[in-house]
Design an enzyme around this catalytic site. Structure first.
Site, short mmCIF file in Angstrom:
data_model
loop_
_atom_site.label_atom_id
_atom_site.label_comp_id
_atom_site.label_asym_id
_atom_site.label_seq_id
_atom_site.Cartn_x
_atom_site.Cartn_y
_atom_site.Cartn_z
N ASN A 9 73.48 -12.29 -36.47
CA ASN A 9 73.24 -12.64 -37.80
C ASN A 9 74.28 -11.88 -39.04
O ASN A 9 74.15 -12.51 -40.01
CB ASN A 9 71.47 -12.25 -38.24
CG ASN A 9 71.40 -10.80 -37.67
OD1 ASN A 9 71.32 -10.36 -36.69
ND2 ASN A 9 70.90 -9.88 -38.88
N THR A 40 43.54 -16.82 -36.24
CA THR A 40 43.52 -18.38 -36.60
C THR A 40 44.89 -18.79 -36.77
O THR A 40 45.57 -18.03 -37.60
CB THR A 40 42.44 -18.38 -38.10
OG1 THR A 40 41.32 -17.88 -37.75
CG2 THR A 40 42.71 -19.79 -38.50
N CYS A 50 68.58 -7.40 -43.85
CA CYS A 50 67.69 -6.60 -43.57
C CYS A 50 67.80 -5.19 -43.56
O CYS A 50 67.13 -4.14 -43.09
CB CYS A 50 67.67 -7.13 -41.92
SG CYS A 50 67.92 -8.55 -41.41
C1 LIG Z 1 68.90 -12.42 -35.22
C2 LIG Z 1 67.60 -12.40 -35.86
N1 LIG Z 1 66.44 -11.98 -35.12
C3 LIG Z 1 65.19 -11.96 -35.74
C4 LIG Z 1 65.05 -12.08 -37.23
C5 LIG Z 1 63.80 -11.89 -37.92
O1 LIG Z 1 62.85 -13.27 -38.19
P1 LIG Z 1 61.90 -13.24 -39.09
O2 LIG Z 1 62.58 -13.10 -40.40
O3 LIG Z 1 61.12 -14.44 -38.77
O4 LIG Z 1 61.03 -12.40 -38.49
C6 LIG Z 1 66.03 -12.32 -37.95
C7 LIG Z 1 66.00 -12.73 -39.35
O5 LIG Z 1 66.73 -12.30 -40.29
C8 LIG Z 1 67.36 -12.57 -37.27
O6 LIG Z 1 68.58 -12.94 -38.02
#
Ligand SMILES: Cc1ncc(COP(=O)(O)O)c(C=O)c1O
Length: 383
Positions: free
Chosen positions: A150, A238, A325
């Protein structure tokens, strides 16, 4: 007008998705476990969605488990395998460029006595399959790696690794975090030898807070969330009916456009423009096939990414500094560090990520704002 170039962080909801979500929320509000007509119709929507998603991966509908997104799917997969096979072995192989929702569960397991090996990427950010396969031992219970990174867009050879793992006995479980690739790349879990696969709806123009984990039938991972026994007992709670419906609608829409046909020329345009800016370089693999064209990581020497992102934002251009993140944590991104960038260099990285929503005007707006920002910074710097 906003130029949204942060599609790896999340994507815009498609109009037909938001319509389907609202309709499910308003009209099919029954609990899918209820036996009256409103429950039955909610259940039908979920099972229809499951079939739709399963067919995108050519797997059986029962192998799709709905979750709250990529993070939960990754946690469920990793802790599930660790619990299932702790007695068989405690060795896990992963890459050093995984998402925190993989790295953090693994570091928890390491603190509980598992041995976790992180395969370092090459300097360009690629991860060769043999580097992963060479670490596999008799006591390896899990190999977990992402498909598309990412932050720098590396495409990891999950098909080669999956097939290679078939030669091992006992064969470790293979989990793939496909959050950035699902809907963009062909993924066939059975053909590739993937046992568990995580995906998330909000990266493909679906709603946030919804995703799924593919669990190969026969792999009996223990339940992640305990309670009412929904999702074949694997994930109680749910069901998020409207989220699931929205995700299936987003999957249905994928066939409507030529994703790469749109994204590749835009990437080229941005790359070419950025390369005309002195001190600007691409971070991540450069060889065709080793990088995902929708994710472009750029380092602009002497300009802090965060400053750049704020400046671009004020100009109506939305991009990320490193990974979104990491904005909660501070400190350099572990992924950029794994690529050998020093903390100061990692701070100078921004990420541009594309979707079918983008066109030349977004690319050009980005480039002209970037040029302006670099010029402004240099004046201040010299002054
Ligand atoms: C490679 C990767 N894994 C996991 C995630 C996490 O996904 P979610 O935002 O749906 O929890 C992301 C999101 O940024 C990601 O880019």
């Amino acid at each position: 007008v906003l130029h949204y170039l942060d599609n790896s962080a999340t994507t815009r909801l498609l109009p037909e998705v938001s319509e389907a979500v609202c309709r499910a929320l308003k009209e099919t509000f029954g609990n899918p476990s209820s036996l009256h007509p409103l429950g039955v119709s909610a259940r039908a929507l979920i099972e229809e969605a499951r079939v739709k998603i399963a067919s995108a991966l050519s797997v059986n509908a029962q192998e799709v488990v709905f979750t709250s997104g990529g993070t939960e799917s990754n946690n469920m997969a990793i802790f599930g395998v660790a619990r299932l096979y702790a007695k068989r072995g405690r060795h896990i192989v992963t890459s050093a460029i995984e998402h925190p929702s993989v790295l953090e569960p693994l570091s928890r397991l390491a603190s509980e006595g598992f041995e976790v090996e992180h395969v370092l990427p090459l300097r360009d950010g690629s991860v060769p399959a043999n580097e992963v396969l060479n670490r596999v031992r008799k006591d390896t219970v899990l190999v977990t790696m992402m498909h598309v990174n990412n932050e720098v867009g590396s495409v990891l050879p999950v098909d080669v690794v999956g097939r290679g793992l078939r030669d091992f006995s006992p064969r470790p479980v293979f989990h793939v975090d496909a959050v950035q690739s699902f809907g963009k790349y062909r993924i066939q879990p059975e053909e590739f030898g993937i046992d568990l696969l995580s995906a998330s709806a909000h990266k493909i123009h679906g709603p946030k807070g919804t995703g799924f984990l593919y669990v190969r039938s026969g792999l009996e991972i223990p339940p992640y969330m305990l309670g009412g026994g929904q999702e074949r007992g694997l994930r109680s709670g749910t069901e998020n009916v409207h989220g699931i419906v929205g995700m299936a609608q987003a999957v249905s829409a994928l066939g409507k456009w030529d994703f790469w046909g749109r994204v590749k020329p835009l990437r080229r345009r941005i790359e070419e423009g950025a390369m005309r800016i002195p001190g600007c370089s691409i971070i991540g693999p450069k060889q065709e096939g080793l990088y995902a064209p929708h994710i472009l990581s750029l380092r602009i020497e002497g300009v802090r990414g965060e400053v750049l992102v704020r400046f671009l934002g004020a100009e109506g251009v939305c991009v990320s500094s490193g990974s979104a993140c990491h904005t909660h944590r501070g400190g350099p991104s572990p992924v950029l560090s794994a690529l050998g960038l020093k903390p100061k260099e990692a701070e100078e990285v921004i990420r541009v990520s594309l979707s079918v929503d983008n066109d030349e005007s977004d690319a050009d707006a980005f480039l002209s704002s970037l040029e302006k920002a670099v010029g402004r910074f240099r004046r201040v710097f010299r002054g």
